[in-house]
Design a protein around this motif. Structure first.
Motif, PDB file in Angstrom:
ATOM      1  N   MET A  47      33.938  48.461   8.730  1.00  0.00           N
ATOM      2  CA  MET A  47      34.838  49.599   8.744  1.00  0.00           C
ATOM      3  C   MET A  47      34.267  50.741   9.587  1.00  0.00           C
ATOM      4  O   MET A  47      34.952  51.354  10.385  1.00  0.00           O
ATOM      5  CB  MET A  47      35.040  50.075   7.311  1.00  0.00           C
ATOM      6  N   GLU A  48      32.958  50.985   9.392  1.00  0.00           N
ATOM      7  CA  GLU A  48      32.328  52.161   9.975  1.00  0.00           C
ATOM      8  C   GLU A  48      32.752  52.488  11.411  1.00  0.00           C
ATOM      9  O   GLU A  48      33.190  53.578  11.695  1.00  0.00           O
ATOM     10  CB  GLU A  48      30.803  51.993   9.951  1.00  0.00           C
TER      11      GLU A  48
ATOM     12  N   LYS B  24      35.226  51.589  12.990  1.00  0.00           N
ATOM     13  CA  LYS B  24      36.658  51.609  13.269  1.00  0.00           C
ATOM     14  C   LYS B  24      37.261  52.988  13.065  1.00  0.00           C
ATOM     15  O   LYS B  24      38.413  53.218  13.355  1.00  0.00           O
ATOM     16  CB  LYS B  24      37.374  50.609  12.357  1.00  0.00           C
ATOM     17  N   LEU B  25      36.476  53.931  12.517  1.00  0.00           N
ATOM     18  CA  LEU B  25      37.015  55.264  12.279  1.00  0.00           C
ATOM     19  C   LEU B  25      37.253  55.978  13.601  1.00  0.00           C
ATOM     20  O   LEU B  25      36.409  55.976  14.488  1.00  0.00           O
ATOM     21  CB  LEU B  25      36.038  56.076  11.419  1.00  0.00           C
ATOM     22  N   THR B  26      38.417  56.573  13.705  1.00  0.00           N
ATOM     23  CA  THR B  26      38.765  57.283  14.931  1.00  0.00           C
ATOM     24  C   THR B  26      38.109  58.653  14.936  1.00  0.00           C
ATOM     25  O   THR B  26      38.142  59.364  13.938  1.00  0.00           O
ATOM     26  CB  THR B  26      40.286  57.493  15.001  1.00  0.00           C
ATOM     27  N   ILE B  27      37.534  59.009  16.057  1.00  0.00           N
ATOM     28  CA  ILE B  27      36.969  60.343  16.209  1.00  0.00           C
ATOM     29  C   ILE B  27      37.832  61.089  17.209  1.00  0.00           C
ATOM     30  O   ILE B  27      38.022  60.647  18.333  1.00  0.00           O
ATOM     31  CB  ILE B  27      35.547  60.280  16.780  1.00  0.00           C
ATOM     32  N   SER B  28      38.384  62.196  16.793  1.00  0.00           N
ATOM     33  CA  SER B  28      39.087  63.035  17.751  1.00  0.00           C
ATOM     34  C   SER B  28      39.003  64.444  17.206  1.00  0.00           C
ATOM     35  O   SER B  28      38.699  64.642  16.038  1.00  0.00           O
ATOM     36  CB  SER B  28      40.543  62.593  17.882  1.00  0.00           C
ATOM     37  N   SER B  29      39.279  65.410  18.070  1.00  0.00           N
ATOM     38  CA  SER B  29      39.125  66.778  17.593  1.00  0.00           C
ATOM     39  C   SER B  29      40.413  67.239  16.925  1.00  0.00           C
ATOM     40  O   SER B  29      41.481  66.690  17.153  1.00  0.00           O
ATOM     41  CB  SER B  29      38.707  67.698  18.736  1.00  0.00           C
TER      42      SER B  29
END
Ligand code: SF4
Ligand code: SF4
Lengths: 315, 442
Positions: A1-2, A4-9
């Motif tokens: 899972m780790e 797969k987390l989306t990073i966006s501002s």
């Protein structure tokens, strides 16, 4: 899972409203006037409206495909342009005239400048102006409402040729308000257009500023210049394309200022020009040209009406 | 009742229903805590414990360095396992003290009540607040004692407590005000005393009317603490907007609240101050809302600083579907995380786990010049132009359009029908402008 987390501002959520929702609202708001047009002008209206919309959508799709851009007909803006153009043409205008108008509006005015939001003139109005200059006869062959398309003149046409008394005798204010007069496909019925306008206000698509200042300016000027004749003022408010222009054309996002102060300047400018062209110009109807002229002035208006930011006054 | 507010703003969906009626409950003490030595804006602290050492609850484990810095304390009793670097919310790596919990909760000797507020001097109060490691608990985590020590020339006469909690999903402050109003009010008194002033406003959005009774009940009749009911609107809790709504004062562009005589603190910070005075316990726990569509049973948890996000999510029944995004804070201003193996800090107001559907941001299209971004901007900026200039690398123009005044609330990006990355591009412009200003000063 780790991973797969989306990073966006931030922000991480956005409203549901999209461009196509707004365009859909404009189309809904135009439905009363469109139905009215079908009622008043029958087949004449059908022959104008259907080709206009189809040509506008097709032109946008084909042009975007050919130039390798994303096809954005899904945003419905081409439908709006086609419909608005149709409503600004005379009933019984030949279908090819409509198609030429739509092609010009979409390809030259809209797409060549970069697509939605980048055009500096209202595409439908610009196309109408070009059609009027190129095919003046077809563009000014008016008919009376009803099944038997008897050719006639518009109330504003009578005004410019025969003067105030004749014009006001030719059409009652009630007929003008209801739309039972000669004129462009969708511009004749004030009441149906106002219903659409109310819907746009309610939905927050437009604010009252541009329509109110535009029509208000025309009202005040015609009252002053018409010798304080109240019914003459109403005649000017109801006749011709003022209401459709003020509610649907002048409020076009791309070509009107975004600032509140700018919108006031712009709308008053539209009102002054419309009145001047109607009363002193060579054309019976000044709405389209007034809006186009003010469209061109929009960047300038915006430059001089940049609002103060929060806290700037306190300095 | 008249509601107070500011110009602009948006109405995002609240999504607070899931947790607003859930009492804040103590989270299970974690087996291991990872306590970062930098949880505030300012200089990091240096560790004062070493590996293998036994520490107690409330014991200082990191010493402040300089004025804009605060110490850090242990939230459990147990043995220091290691000192190691870990990535925090912002992605930067920070030295953390890893402590194995012995579940005995032995209190450190230094944790003793500080006495009655009336008996404490201003200097003593500021000292207590600094020593307790109290930083703004609304998210920005600015050391509180610094705010309470304004320079002589600033005539601070009002404190505004921020109880707006305008971010969707979050209900930690709401529960705090509902469950322990006495701490909030006592905290307000302590802050007023520390500043030597007698006037306070507490701004609360009108979707939290249920806290009014308890809060007003705590205020003495002759006291000048005013509860201001604010219109529920985002970003009602933004500092300058809040000050304007509560006091009618406008913080000048580029200025600070102090310039108009105001100091702002979060209600949770105030409550922490009151508790520290009452019990002597430093800042070692806080209420955090664990929520979002991806979490099985969202809750408000009283969490020890240093607990991993993953453990709290587990306590809320784990994930019901794979989250697309985990956010520290709220959805409008919070930071997206790449991992749930990060510890709660003093500023963690929420852990928000969004499902794919919730986190979906459609592709951006042409700006249609609808003007909505401009209408909603609480600072009265024209985001469409700043953004357009920024995307063309014309940062000078972006600066002319006052990019630096942007408070990064995200209202413009939220409202844009074309889903333009407005705030994102404005942030880029701000960074570039700051960089070029620095260069010029050199
Ligand atoms: S420009 Fe900045 S302050 Fe204005 S709405 Fe956008 S993020 Fe908020
Ligand atoms: S909200 Fe979006 S589409 Fe509307 S003017 Fe601003 S950037 Fe353009």
């Amino acid at each position: 899972m780790e991973n797969k987390l989306t990073i966006s501002s931030s922000p991480h959520i956005v409203s549901n409203t999209t461009t196509s929702h707004i365009m859909r609202d404009v189309i809904i708001a135009l439905i009363p006037a469109t139905l009215g047009a079908l009622y008043f002008f029958r087949m004449g209206a059908v022959v104008v409206i259907v080709p206009a919309i189809l040509a506008a959508v097709a032109a946008e799709a084909i042009f975007q495909k050919m130039s390798g851009r994303k096809v954005t007909v899904g945003d419905l803006s081409a439908v709006v342009t086609g419909l608005l153009l149709a409503l600004h043409l005379p009933p019984n205008a030949p279908w090819w005239l409509t198609v030429v108008g739509s092609l010009f509006a979409i390809i030259v005015v809209k797409q060549l400048f970069g697509g939605i939001g980048h055009n500096f003139m209202n595409p439908a109005l610009a196309a109408r102006a070009v059609l009027l200059a190129s095919w003046p006869v077809q563009m000014t062959s008016w008919v009376n409402p009803g099944a038997d398309a008897v050719s006639s003149a518009t109330p504003l046409g009578i005004l410019s040729e025969q003067g105030k008394e004749a014009a006001m005798a030719a059409a009652s204010l009630k007929d003008l308000f209801m739309g039972n007069v000669g004129g462009c496909v969708g511009e004749t019925s004030v009441v149906l257009l106002l219903i659409g306008g109310a819907y746009l206000l309610y939905r927050g698509v437009i604010t009252y500023i541009i329509p109110a200042y535009y029509m208000g300016t025309v009202a005040i000027l015609t009252l002053l210049l018409g010798g304080f004749d109240f019914s003459y003022m109403l005649f000017h408010l109801f006749a011709g394309g003022l209401v459709i222009g003020a509610v649907f054309m002048a409020t076009d996002y791309s070509t009107s200022p975004v600032t509140q102060k700018g919108q006031i300047v712009y709308a008053v400018g539209c009102g002054v020009l419309t009145t001047v062209i109607r009363l002193y110009g060579g054309y019976p109807e000044g709405v389209s040209y007034s809006i186009i002229l003010m469209n061109v002035a929009t960047p300038l208006i915006e430059r001089y009406t940049t609002p103060k930011v929060f806290g700037e006054v306190a300095k | 009742m008249q509601l107070f507010t500011f110009k602009g703003g948006i109405h995002p969906p609240h999504r607070k229903k899931q947790t607003e009626n859930m009492p804040a409950t103590k989270a299970k003490p974690p087996g291991v805590v990872y306590i970062p030595l930098l949880q505030h804006i300012g200089a990091p602290c240096v560790p004062v414990v070493s590996k293998g050492e036994y520490v107690k609850v409330g014991q200082k484990i990191g010493e402040a360095q300089g004025f804009v810095s605060i110490p850090v304390h242990s939230s459990v009793s147990g043995t220091v396992q290691a000192l190691k670097e870990m990535p925090l919310q912002g992605g930067t790596k920070v030295l953390c003290v890893v402590i194995e919990n012995d579940f005995k909760d032995e209190l450190h000797e230094s944790v003793v009540p500080k006495g009655d507020l009336t008996g404490l001097s201003r200097e003593e109060l500021v000292g207590i607040i600094k020593e307790a490691g109290i930083a703004g608990m609304g998210g920005a985590a600015f050391p509180t004692h610094v705010k309470l020590s304004p320079p002589e020339e600033k005539n601070v006469d009002v404190v505004v407590l921020n109880g707006a909690e305008c971010e969707p999903y979050l209900t930690a402050d709401h529960r705090l005000m509902l469950e322990t109003p006495e701490d909030v009010i006592e905290g307000a008194r302590a802050i007023m005393k520390a500043l030597g002033i007698s006037k306070a406003y507490i701004g609360i959005e009108d979707n939290k009317k249920d806290v009014l009774k308890g809060m007003t009940g705590e205020i003495m009749p002759d006291e000048d603490i005013n509860i201001v009911l604010l219109k529920t609107k985002y970003p009602q809790g933004a500092e300058k907007q809040l000050i304007y709504a509560c006091t009618g004062r406008m913080v000048p562009s580029g200025g600070l609240p102090m310039d108009v005589g105001v100091v702002v603190n979060n209600v949770a910070t105030a409550a922490q101050i009151a508790r520290t005075i009452k019990t002597g316990m430093p800042s070692i726990e806080r209420i955090t809302t664990v929520t979002g569509g991806a979490v099985n049973s969202p809750q408000n948890l009283i969490v020890r600083i240093g607990t991993l996000y993953s453990e709290l999510i587990e306590e809320c029944g784990g994930f019901k579907e794979e989250p697309a995004k985990v956010i520290s804070g709220g959805p409008m201003m919070g930071l997206a995380q790449s991992s749930v193996q990060i510890p709660v800090t003093k500023g963690t107001s929420g852990i928000l786990c969004l499902t794919k559907a919730e986190a979906k941001i459609p592709e951006s299209e042409n700006c249609i010049r609808c003007g909505r971004c401009f209408t909603v901007c609480p600072v009265n900026l024209q985001p469409l132009y700043i953004s357009a200039h920024s995307l063309k690398y014309d940062y000078k123009k972006a600066e002319e359009y006052k990019a630096m005044d942007c408070i990064e609330c995200g209202s413009c990006s939220f409202i844009c029908p074309s889903k333009r990355p407005l705030l994102q591009s404005i942030r880029v412009a701000k960074r570039e402008i700051i960089a070029s200003r620095r260069k010029q000063n050199r």
